[in-house]
Design an enzyme around this catalytic site. Structure first.
Site, PDB file in Angstrom:
ATOM      1  N   GLY A  46       3.109   2.012  -2.022  1.00 50.27           N
ATOM      2  CA  GLY A  46       4.262   2.827  -2.337  1.00 50.27           C
ATOM      3  C   GLY A  46       5.441   2.151  -3.192  1.00 50.27           C
ATOM      4  O   GLY A  46       5.601   1.041  -2.664  1.00 50.27           O
ATOM      5  N   ALA A  47       5.792   2.737  -4.329  1.00 42.83           N
ATOM      6  CA  ALA A  47       6.461   1.614  -5.318  1.00 42.83           C
ATOM      7  C   ALA A  47       7.617   1.021  -4.568  1.00 42.83           C
ATOM      8  O   ALA A  47       7.707  -0.289  -4.858  1.00 42.83           O
ATOM      9  CB  ALA A  47       6.735   2.585  -6.749  1.00 42.83           C
ATOM     10  N   ARG A  88      -0.475  -5.731  -8.386  1.00 43.92           N
ATOM     11  CA  ARG A  88      -0.781  -4.215  -8.885  1.00 43.92           C
ATOM     12  C   ARG A  88       0.344  -3.969 -10.045  1.00 43.92           C
ATOM     13  O   ARG A  88       1.372  -4.161 -10.051  1.00 43.92           O
ATOM     14  CB  ARG A  88      -0.150  -3.282  -7.671  1.00 43.92           C
ATOM     15  CG  ARG A  88      -1.026  -3.232  -6.333  1.00 43.92           C
ATOM     16  CD  ARG A  88      -1.092  -2.196  -5.565  1.00 43.92           C
ATOM     17  NE  ARG A  88      -1.367  -1.093  -5.874  1.00 43.92           N
ATOM     18  CZ  ARG A  88      -1.302   0.078  -5.598  1.00 43.92           C
ATOM     19  NH1 ARG A  88      -0.531   0.305  -4.441  1.00 43.92           N
ATOM     20  NH2 ARG A  88      -2.106   1.207  -6.005  1.00 43.92           N
ATOM     21  N   GLN A 195      -3.884   9.022   1.062  1.00 37.69           N
ATOM     22  CA  GLN A 195      -2.529   8.726   1.709  1.00 37.69           C
ATOM     23  C   GLN A 195      -1.919  10.105   2.096  1.00 37.69           C
ATOM     24  O   GLN A 195      -1.068   9.806   2.856  1.00 37.69           O
ATOM     25  CB  GLN A 195      -1.755   8.301   0.560  1.00 37.69           C
ATOM     26  CG  GLN A 195      -2.129   6.878   0.080  1.00 37.69           C
ATOM     27  CD  GLN A 195      -3.197   6.766  -1.280  1.00 37.69           C
ATOM     28  OE1 GLN A 195      -4.043   7.371  -1.247  1.00 37.69           O
ATOM     29  NE2 GLN A 195      -3.165   5.555  -1.859  1.00 37.69           N
ATOM     30  N   ASP A 236       5.700   6.083  -9.623  1.00 35.42           N
ATOM     31  CA  ASP A 236       5.592   4.683  -9.719  1.00 35.42           C
ATOM     32  C   ASP A 236       6.217   4.042 -11.173  1.00 35.42           C
ATOM     33  O   ASP A 236       6.512   2.759 -10.885  1.00 35.42           O
ATOM     34  CB  ASP A 236       3.913   4.194  -9.713  1.00 35.42           C
ATOM     35  CG  ASP A 236       3.386   4.558  -8.356  1.00 35.42           C
ATOM     36  OD1 ASP A 236       3.055   5.664  -7.920  1.00 35.42           O
ATOM     37  OD2 ASP A 236       3.267   3.683  -7.499  1.00 35.42           O
ATOM     38  N   LYS A 247       0.490   8.985  -8.536  1.00 35.59           N
ATOM     39  CA  LYS A 247      -0.828   8.751  -7.779  1.00 35.59           C
ATOM     40  C   LYS A 247      -1.751   9.705  -8.416  1.00 35.59           C
ATOM     41  O   LYS A 247      -1.408  10.953  -8.874  1.00 35.59           O
ATOM     42  CB  LYS A 247      -0.849   9.200  -6.565  1.00 35.59           C
ATOM     43  CG  LYS A 247      -2.233   9.245  -5.555  1.00 35.59           C
ATOM     44  CD  LYS A 247      -2.782   7.897  -5.742  1.00 35.59           C
ATOM     45  CE  LYS A 247      -2.123   6.961  -5.361  1.00 35.59           C
ATOM     46  NZ  LYS A 247      -2.862   5.488  -5.726  1.00 35.59           N
TER      47      LYS A 247
HETATM   48  O1  MRU Z   1      -1.363   3.480  -4.594  1.00 36.65           O
HETATM   49  P1  MRU Z   1      -0.207   3.874  -3.945  1.00 36.65           P
HETATM   50  O2  MRU Z   1      -0.510   4.326  -2.286  1.00 36.65           O
HETATM   51  O3  MRU Z   1       0.692   2.791  -3.815  1.00 36.65           O
HETATM   52  O4  MRU Z   1       0.319   4.817  -4.810  1.00 36.65           O
HETATM   53  C1  MRU Z   1       1.536   5.396  -4.290  1.00 36.65           C
HETATM   54  C2  MRU Z   1       2.087   6.675  -4.948  1.00 36.65           C
HETATM   55  O5  MRU Z   1       1.786   6.993  -5.959  1.00 36.65           O
HETATM   56  C3  MRU Z   1       3.561   6.974  -4.472  1.00 36.65           C
HETATM   57  O6  MRU Z   1       3.492   8.618  -4.755  1.00 36.65           O
HETATM   58  C4  MRU Z   1       4.671   6.451  -5.331  1.00 36.65           C
HETATM   59  O7  MRU Z   1       4.405   4.821  -5.287  1.00 36.65           O
HETATM   60  C5  MRU Z   1       5.848   6.936  -4.866  1.00 36.65           C
HETATM   61  S1  MRU Z   1       6.445   6.102  -3.498  1.00 36.65           S
HETATM   62  C6  MRU Z   1       8.010   6.674  -3.070  1.00 36.65           C
END
Ligand code: MRU
Length: 350
Positions: A46-47, A88, A195, A236, A247
């Protein structure tokens, strides 16, 4: 309040999200390599949460340097930042947090080693605390857009688990529920790493917020049935014009929402906005190992050797987004880009 990443006194304290919901395991990451690996493997994800983890990882690097030479200490922290930056590529909050820590490092450069260590840990903790406060503000600004009664579809997990705490998209939903709205959340399972199925449902059930899990490919049908009144997702990286990476599968949801006349919202702190990118085309999209698609959780259901394309994110063009909700309010058309920029600058000036 659930917070997936914090400072424990001895390390970066996280909940291992890859093990949820089967097991709730908390660990202290003691080295920068451990923090980097936790980000890479999505134990912390999550970002905004990735940004907080990286900041705490840099503070940890300063603590791990046992000497008194402030020049060597600065080098160790910078090396930690470089390592973490390679984990990442898509979530800009990671790079934002590393840059902020490097700026703090440079502000502290006249201090002795003890002063640098203390100052860096304070800054990392500030980043985490601000993120929680920003999520709450996002919730307050966003709740008004949620229906008084109805279904809200979300994709992936943009909840407490993905932030310092409270969540962005789920923060909006939490605030709407706290305001008395009668809401049912539809959580896309979010293939390939689930997720939505594993994390969003778990977190909402803990808070007793009504949630129904659907397969990603059921979203259109649900909309046809009239059971979705709004969509809200996290991001993100958001380009200057409002194009938003989130995502993989988010774009499909936005297209479906438009077809059905359902408002589609993006909720994110200003640290997710990358004003250096004019539009979403330049957002780097992480591609992950094909085995995440062929063999989720070690169960293989595709022929060995099949070619796989596994992008972790996609970009939703700004014209499909009704509003981008940040800690400073909502950016809407026709002045989305300008309003977004003002919101980012207003936080960076504060
Ligand atoms: O690959 P991830 O699980 O890190 O992807 C997360 C997402 O796509 C979330 O929607 C995004 O980071 C927003 S979190 C507040």
């Amino acid at each position: 309040m659930l917070s997936p990443v914090s400072w424990s006194g001895g390390g970066v304290h996280i909940i291992r999200q890859t093990l949820l919901p089967d097991r709730e395991v908390w660990v202290d990451l003691k080295t920068v390599d451990e923090v980097a690996e936790a980000i890479r493997c999505l134990d912390i994800r999550g970002a905004p949460a990735i940004g907080v983890a990286a900041a705490l990882g840099m503070a940890q690097a300063a603590r791990l340097y046992a000497g008194n030479d402030s020049g060597e200490l600065i080098e160790a922290v910078e090396a930690a930042g470089d390592l973490l930056a390679g984990t990442r590529p898509t979530a800009v909050n990671l790079f934002w947090a590393i840059e902020r820590m490097k700026k703090k490092l440079s502000d502290l450069s006249g201090r002795d080693a003890v002063g640098i260590r203390t100052g860096l840990l304070e800054e990392a903790q500030k980043i985490r605390e601000e993120d929680i406060a920003f999520c709450k503000a996002i919730g307050e600004h966003g709740a008004q857009f949620m229906p008084d009664k109805g279904g809200i579809l979300t994709h992936c997990n943009a909840g407490a688990l993905a932030t310092g705490g409270y969540g962005t998209a789920l923060g909006v939903i939490r605030a709407a529920v706290e305001a008395g709205k009668d809401i049912r959340v539809y959580a896309d399972e979010t293939r390939p790493l689930l997720q939505g199925a594993r994390l969003t449902t778990w977190e909402l059930m803990q808070d007793k917020i009504p949630v129904t899990l659907i397969c990603d490919n059921a979203a259109g049908h649900l909309m046809q049935l009239g059971r979705v009144q709004a969509c809200v997702v996290g991001a993100d990286r958001i380009a200057k014009n409002g194009d938003a990476a989130n995502k993989i599968g988010t774009y499909s949801v936005a297209v479906l929402a438009q077809k059905h006349g359902i408002p589609f919202y993006v909720a994110a702190p200003s640290s997710t906005v990358d004003l250096s990118l004019k539009s979403g085309e330049r957002i780097p999209i992480e591609e992950r190992d094909g085995c995440e698609v062929t063999s989720p959780r070690d169960t293989c259901f595709a022929p060995p050797g099949v070619a796989v394309f596994n992008p972790a994110f996609d970009v939703t063009p700004n014209e499909l987004i009704r509003a981008i909700i940040t800690e400073n309010g909502a950016a809407t058309h026709p002045n989305m880009a300008k309003e977004l920029e003002e919101m980012v600058l207003s936080t960076s000036r504060a």
